[in-house]
Scaffold this active site. Structure first.
Site, short mmCIF file in Angstrom:
data_model
loop_
_atom_site.label_atom_id
_atom_site.label_comp_id
_atom_site.label_asym_id
_atom_site.label_seq_id
_atom_site.Cartn_x
_atom_site.Cartn_y
_atom_site.Cartn_z
CB SER A 65 75.12 46.29 33.07
OG SER A 65 75.04 46.73 34.39
CG ASP A 277 72.98 48.84 36.94
OD1 ASP A 277 71.76 48.65 37.06
OD2 ASP A 277 73.77 47.93 36.65
CG ASP A 281 71.76 44.35 37.43
OD1 ASP A 281 72.33 45.46 37.42
OD2 ASP A 281 72.26 43.33 36.90
NE ARG A 508 87.26 44.99 39.04
CZ ARG A 508 86.98 45.87 38.08
NH1 ARG A 508 87.53 47.06 38.08
NH2 ARG A 508 86.18 45.53 37.08
#
Ligand SMILES: CC(=O)N[C@H]1[C@@H](OP(=O)(O)O)O[C@H](CO)[C@@H](O)[C@@H]1O
Ligand SMILES: [Mg+2]
Length: 545
Positions: A65, A277, A281, A508
């Site tokens: 990806s 990307d 997707d 995160r």
């Protein structure tokens, strides 16, 4: 000869580096391409077992990806084009990490646990993105498939969503479409042309769109579908792979994370652009205003536009169907407020990761799901599709209802329901803007994003953080949620949460607040709390300014 002897012999050509351990994560396996040969061979084996287990064709996509060109990865696609069931992810990890001498035992264990009949026919569809390493790595998948007696069909270079689509077409015996890229191009472009026939007075200028292909597979495949779109779209393609490297300072992930335009794109102020990307997707839109300020329209803005359109059509059609929008905790608070309070649709919050959003969306007749980063699509229940179809064909229905049903039908056909799809999402968005005669500025102004910030903190073991309530609250380590709550109280219109990433070795942190300064300060304060309470490593996080 027993199939295991073949597997054993062949596996020696795909040796595992001793001690290398990789998990089947949110997006399958991902790593530097040099570490993946044995994983590919073994995923070929697993795809055969999964095919025998489900008595259907299974997909294997070789891609990493938005990761850099040097990386690669692999994910497995289940029969209806969805991500492989979570109950099999553990098997994937076990098989990938078994030392060379234990491989056959690991294989036998899965066969036994799932009571798999090895005599059944197995079929595997294979695809890859444009990474150079993909050639050898997909050959390794094919060796794995044939070592266990399965048949493979290699689609070669395809986008991830095109392979998902082909798997679904195959397993529904063509009901979803023809299982080929040509079939995909024909189905989507025909639906797009039908939909845009409802756009009256759309000038060539309004049809123009600049696309950043991330120097990847999306660029190649956009070129292929473009010839089917005729005069209904005017696309200028940048970053088509002819000059620069895959995902290098371009692509949807870069644009979303850096909140700036990709390198290599030329756009005048006010013009509409979008970025795919690396495996096409995901998609995000943007424009720059007359003061050269950059404005991003992310997955939340896309979900909003699509929901407005579908909801209007539902009302006009008179169909009584349930509809919901599924987001994650990363969705901008303003988007959630707009959808719930102004548009008055059901909004649900899911854990991060497409498979979770998809599952939640499938509980409704029409489920719109998008991650803020631009990955998403719409799913329709069988009953919704049937009702839409019936109304579109009903000779006694009134004109308005029938027209709305026909537009819903074309929307169903332009949408790739199996998984988020940059090309399909792009066509739907372009059609909606054309039909509504809406500019990107008007779309952007539907609601104003709350300023936000996303940062990462390294900790010794990110598993010490456990979350609940769709990852919006931390239940461990002790004291962390209380600390976040009291920090949030110091800022206006603020919200913050932390969670361990499923794809990177980081925690995160997300914060949003009334001003950018406030969001940045809050993100920093929360990162310090994580660093102190969850075992931070390296230097203490520094303020952003
Ligand atoms: C905040 C964020 O963008 N997280 C991404 C990222 O997951 P993490 O678990 O946050 O690393 O990668 C996933 C797979 O591509 C994607 O589904 C998800 O949205
Ligand atoms: Mg992707």
């Amino acid at each position: 000869m027993s199939p295991f002897e073949d597997v054993y012999k062949e596996s020696k050509f795909h040796p595992k580096l001793e001690g290398l351990l990789l998990p089947y994560g949110t997006a399958g396996f991902r790593s530097n391409a040099n570490h993946l040969d044995h994983i590919m061979f073994r995923m070929g084996l697993l795809a055969v077992l999964r095919s025998q287990n489900t008595k259907a064709t299974i997909g294997v996509m070789v891609t990493a990806s938005h990761n850099p060109e040097e990386d690669n990865g692999v994910k497995i696609i289940d029969p209806m084009g969805e991500m492989m069931s979570t109950s099999w992810e553990g098997y994937a990890t076990q098989l990938a990490n078994a030392e060379q001498e234990d491989l056959i035992d690991a294989l036998k264990e899965i066969i036994e646990k799932e009571a798999i009949d090895l005599s059944l026919e197995a079929k595997v569809f294979l695809g890859k993105d444009t990474r150079k390493s993909g050639v050898k790595l997909s050959e390794a998948v094919i060796s794995g498939v044939s070592a266990l007696g399965g048949h493979s069909k290699d689609f070669g270079l395809v986008t991830t969503p095109q392979l998902h689509y082909a798997v679904r077409c195959q397993n529904t015996k063509g009901k979803y479409g023809e299982p080929s890229v040509e079939g995909y191009n024909k189905k989507l472009s025909a639906a797009f042309i039908q939909l845009t026939n409802n756009a009256f007075n759309c000038t060539d200028d309004q049809k123009h769109l600049s696309v950043d292909g991330a120097n990847g597979i999306g660029a190649l495949k956009l070129r292929e579908i473009e010839c089917h779109l005729k005069k209904s779209a005017h696309i200028t393609l940048f970053n088509d792979g002819s000059k620069r490297k895959l995902n290098d300072q371009c692509g949807a992930d870069f644009v979303k994370v850096h909140q700036k335009a990709p390198i290599g794109i030329e756009m005048n102020p006010g013009e509409r652009g979008c970025s795919f990307d690396g495996d096409a997707d995901r998609i995000v839109y943007y424009y720059t205003d007359s003061q050269r300020r950059f404005h991003l329209l992310d997955g939340d803005k896309i979900a909003t536009l699509i929901s407005i359109f579908l909801k209007e059509l539902l009302t006009q059609s008179g169909l009584n169907l349930t509809m919901a929008v599924v987001q994650t905790a990363y969705a901008n608070g303003s988007s959630t407020d707009y959808l719930r309070d102004t548009l008055k649709v059901t909004v649900q919050c899911s854990k991060t990761g497409v498979k979770y959003l998809q599952q939640m969306a499938q509980k409704f007749d029409i489920g719109v799901y998008f991650e803020a980063n631009g990955h998403g699509t719409v799913v329709f229940s069988k009953s919704a599709e049937d009702q839409i179809h019936q109304l579109a064909e009903d000779p006694s229905a009134n004109d308005e209802a029938k027209r709305a049903a026909r537009m819903l039908q074309s929307s169903v056909n332009v949408i790739n329901q199996t998984i988020g799809d940059a090309i399909s999402d792009m066509l739907l968005i372009e059609a909606i803007l054309a039909i509504k005669g809406m500019t990107i500025q008007q779309w952007h102004a539907i609601y104003t994003d709350l300023p936000n910030r996303q940062i990462k903190v390294k900790v010794a073991d990110r598993r010490v953080i456990d979350t609940t309530d769709a990852e919006r609250r931390a239940v461990s380590p002790a004291g962390l949620q209380e600390a976040i709550d009291s920090l949030v109280k110091r800022h206006k219109k603020a919200r913050s949460f932390v969670r361990p990433s499923g794809t990177e070795d980081v925690v995160r942190i997300y914060a949003e607040a009334e001003t950018q300064e406030s969001a940045d300060a809050l993100a920093h304060e929360v990162s310090l709390a994580v660093y102190r309470l969850a075992g931070g490593v390296g230097d203490e996080p520094k303020p952003l300014h």
